[in-house]
Write an enzyme that holds these catalytic residues in place. Structure first.
Site, PDB file in Angstrom:
ATOM      1  N   HIS A  48      11.945  50.204  66.982  1.00  0.00           N
ATOM      2  CA  HIS A  48      10.594  51.040  66.059  1.00  0.00           C
ATOM      3  C   HIS A  48      11.764  52.462  65.756  1.00  0.00           C
ATOM      4  O   HIS A  48      11.166  52.942  64.739  1.00  0.00           O
ATOM      5  CB  HIS A  48       9.747  52.028  67.335  1.00  0.00           C
ATOM      6  CG  HIS A  48       8.663  52.578  66.627  1.00  0.00           C
ATOM      7  ND1 HIS A  48       8.938  54.672  67.145  1.00  0.00           N
ATOM      8  CD2 HIS A  48       7.588  52.101  66.015  1.00  0.00           C
ATOM      9  CE1 HIS A  48       7.971  54.695  66.672  1.00  0.00           C
ATOM     10  NE2 HIS A  48       6.791  53.773  65.861  1.00  0.00           N
ATOM     11  N   ASP A  92       4.669  50.983  63.531  1.00  0.00           N
ATOM     12  CA  ASP A  92       3.922  51.922  64.680  1.00  0.00           C
ATOM     13  C   ASP A  92       2.973  50.603  64.751  1.00  0.00           C
ATOM     14  O   ASP A  92       3.152  50.620  65.931  1.00  0.00           O
ATOM     15  CB  ASP A  92       3.382  52.871  63.993  1.00  0.00           C
ATOM     16  CG  ASP A  92       3.735  54.600  64.030  1.00  0.00           C
ATOM     17  OD1 ASP A  92       5.234  54.428  64.031  1.00  0.00           O
ATOM     18  OD2 ASP A  92       3.282  55.191  63.764  1.00  0.00           O
TER      19      ASP A  92
END
Length: 118
Positions: A48, A92
């Site tokens: 991420h 996300d």
């Protein structure tokens, strides 16, 4: 966007773990990040982080970018709007799904990053 990411996490894990549980986990979950991820969940956070870095190269501001998404069952789904918003939303959504699949090891929460993250 950090607030939307929090809600995506709740969507993907069906509310089983609050988003704040991921704020100080391993070497990469939360602000900063360095070293070798301590486990699968920490690898989700590194991926991420790397995704946000890539988004930033295109002139996006991932932590501040609002995007359109829906929670369908336990899957965050992005609604296409623009390149930047789509990129950040995809970062996300992928992380939220990864978090939901990865085991949570309480021993890796609030670790001493100076000694364990080299």
């Amino acid at each position: 966007n950090i607030l939307q990411f929090r809600k995506m996490i709740q969507c993907a894990n069906k509310g089983s773990r609050a988003a704040w549980h991921y704020l100080d986990y391993g070497c990469y979950c939360g602000p900063g990040g360095r070293g070798t991820p301590v486990d699968e969940l920490d690898r989700c956070c590194k991926i991420h982080d790397d995704c946000y870095i890539e988004a930033g190269k295109d002139g996006c501001y991932p932590k501040l970018t609002w995007y359109s998404w829906d929670c369908t069952g336990d899957a965050p789904t992005c609604n296409p709007k623009s390149k930047c918003k789509d990129f950040v939303c995809a970062c996300d959504a992928a992380a939220a799904k990864c978090f939901a699949k990865a085991p949570y090891n309480k021993a890796n929460w609030n670790i001493d990053t100076k000694t364990r993250c080299k």
